[in-house]
Design a protein around this motif. Structure first.
Motif: not given
Length: 500
Positions: A398, A400, A478-479, A483, A500
């Motif tokens: 992942e 971002n 990654n979330e 966060a 996001f």
């Protein structure tokens, strides 16, 4: 808006075509002033006063396909000639070719000037400047913009026109032939290679380089110069552009796809299977090429490169130096390391700017492709593909990138304060550990519940932005990282937090 406000690091950039949103800042009058400033800089800082007096000081000027290019070029040439210097109009050109006008004996110019704004929208334009020693530095641009006074005693300099891309292409062809190690004129005769020029200045590469080397270029796209850029942004760091060349490679069953930015100082490739080889993967390929001929060498990159890239370079016996973003920064760092006796043959950014020591540390997208083309015949005899060179480099699961806009005029001071405060926040989280092998912003490695990866928070080079890049080797994690970090950024009222 003053002329000094148009400085953009080591070049000049502004709005050249009015839109509903933007007024013109880079005018014909300013371009003429810049022309005068370039001559004044060459005389005062490069010691070329005698050449000017003898009417031998000569400056080449070219432009990419931008709609405002011809207009700005004419004004800039007017300024050059008004100071008594001679001007050579090279027409449609590339940034690397303009430097080569100072190196090719057939041109023998004292400076080369390229009118371009790289991949930016059509209404932008800019000016890049080279002396015989290389690209202008930040302080050189500052001098040029602050020393635009006319030379009232000067006689009008001479004017001539001469195309440069053919000579530049011939030089590339000769180097590729030599680099393959094959004593034949058409070493690429068994390859189908397509070019995506993005309607910029790179269309010459298909006919004047690849065809000359025997390649089949059927399926090449967007070769015609068009300053509206109607098909996609000419940018090898752009996902849409890379998707376009990828599809073209697959549709045409090509062996290789090549894509350039507007002025050809950046490039990337796609292999026959549709693997997009830009950013970290392109750096890895070029590092592999360099380290095979120069074991234990050092590669300079900008800061937001993958941890996997560092491990890959180390396993090859090389060393990576992560340095500040900005192509002049990484180039100058490589030059500095060589001066210290540290073997450093390559400087490269994730954006695609790559400069080899053997090529005068010029960020030259076409030369990058030339280095790769030299390998193709050998790889074919070994039944290998370009992507096989980096098969052992792990890829993140992942990635971002999040950009936080800073809503203040003094954005840099505010941004640096945010970064300093960020360090305290990071220190309180058990699974976050600051990576000290970093010279820009804050880089952090993370483990545990957040997965396995890293993130980097840094200031944008030229915009009022904080840039956060996150890579993870564990899907869905990654979330959680983002966060957690948003808890920190939410405390700053002058930051715009993206959705996001």
């Amino acid at each position: 808006m003053t002329i000094e406000n148009l400085q953009n690091g080591s070049d000049i950039r502004g709005i050249a075509i009015a839109t509903d949103e933007f007024e013109i800042t880079l005018t014909e009058e300013i371009a003429e002033q810049v022309g005068r400033g370039i001559v004044n800089w060459l005389v005062a800082e490069k010691g070329l006063g005698a050449e000017l007096v003898a009417q031998k000081l000569t400056i080449a000027v070219g432009q990419d396909s931008r709609l405002s290019g011809e207009m700005l070029k004419a004004a800039l040439i007017k300024g050059i000639r008004s100071q008594g210097a001679n001007a050579v109009d090279t027409g449609l050109s590339t940034t690397p070719a303009m430097f080569k006008t100072t190196q090719f004996p057939d041109f023998n110019c004292d400076a080369g000037v390229m009118i371009t704004a790289s991949h930016l929208p059509y209404y932008f334009n800019g000016i890049k400047i080279f002396s015989r020693e290389g690209g202008a530095e930040h302080e050189d641009i500052a001098y040029i913009l602050s020393h635009t006074e006319p030379n009232e005693a000067a006689e009008l300099g001479h004017f001539s026109g001469r195309e440069v891309l053919t000579l530049y292409a011939q030089d590339l062809v000769a180097k590729i032939r030599q680099g393959t190690g094959l004593v034949i004129d058409k070493p690429l005769a068994s390859f189908k290679i397509i070019v995506d020029a993005g309607n910029g200045a790179a269309g010459f590469f298909a006919e004047k380089v690849l065809v000359e080397l025997g390649a089949n270029t059927t399926g090449s796209q967007f070769l015609e110069p068009d300053g509206h850029f109607p098909n996609h942004i000419p940018n090898p760091d752009n996902a849409e552009a890379m998707a376009s060349i990828r599809q073209a490679v697959l549709d045409n069953h090509a062996d290789l796809g090549v894509i350039f930015d507007t002025d050809v100082d950046r490039s990337a490739i796609v292999d026959k299977f549709g693997n997009t080889l830009n950013r970290n993967n392109l750096i890895a390929i070029l590092a592999k090429i360099v380290l095979e001929s120069e074991p234990n060498a050092t590669i300079v990159t900008n800061s937001p490169t993958s941890t996997h890239l560092k491990h890959f370079i180390n396993r090859l016996g090389g060393k990576q130096v992560r340095y500040l973003c900005g192509y002049r920064n990484v180039i100058n760092k490589a030059i500095e390391l060589n001066a210290e006796g540290i073997d450093t043959p390559l400087a490269i950014e994730t954006s695609g700017h790559a400069a080899f020591r053997e090529n005068d540390f010029l960020d030259d997208g076409a030369y990058v492709i030339a280095k790769i083309l030299m390998l193709l015949p050998q790889l074919k005899t070994e039944n290998r593909e370009i992507s096989d060179l980096i098969a052992e480099m792990a890829q993140p699961v992942e990635t971002n990138e999040i950009r936080f806009k800073i809503n203040l005029s003094d954005y840099r001071f505010y941004g640096e304060n945010v970064i300093a405060t960020f360090a305290d926040f990071i220190a309180k989280i058990a699974d976050f550990k600051t990576d000290l092998d970093n010279e820009e912003g804050i880089r952090v490695n993370f483990t545990g519940n957040y997965g396995q990866g890293w993130f980097l928070l840094r200031m944008s080079l030229h915009e009022p932005l904080l840039v956060l890049q996150v890579e993870n080797d564990v899907s869905g994690k990654n979330e959680l990282v983002i966060a957690k970090l948003l808890e920190f950024f939410a405390e700053f009222s002058n930051l715009t937090l993206p959705n996001f």
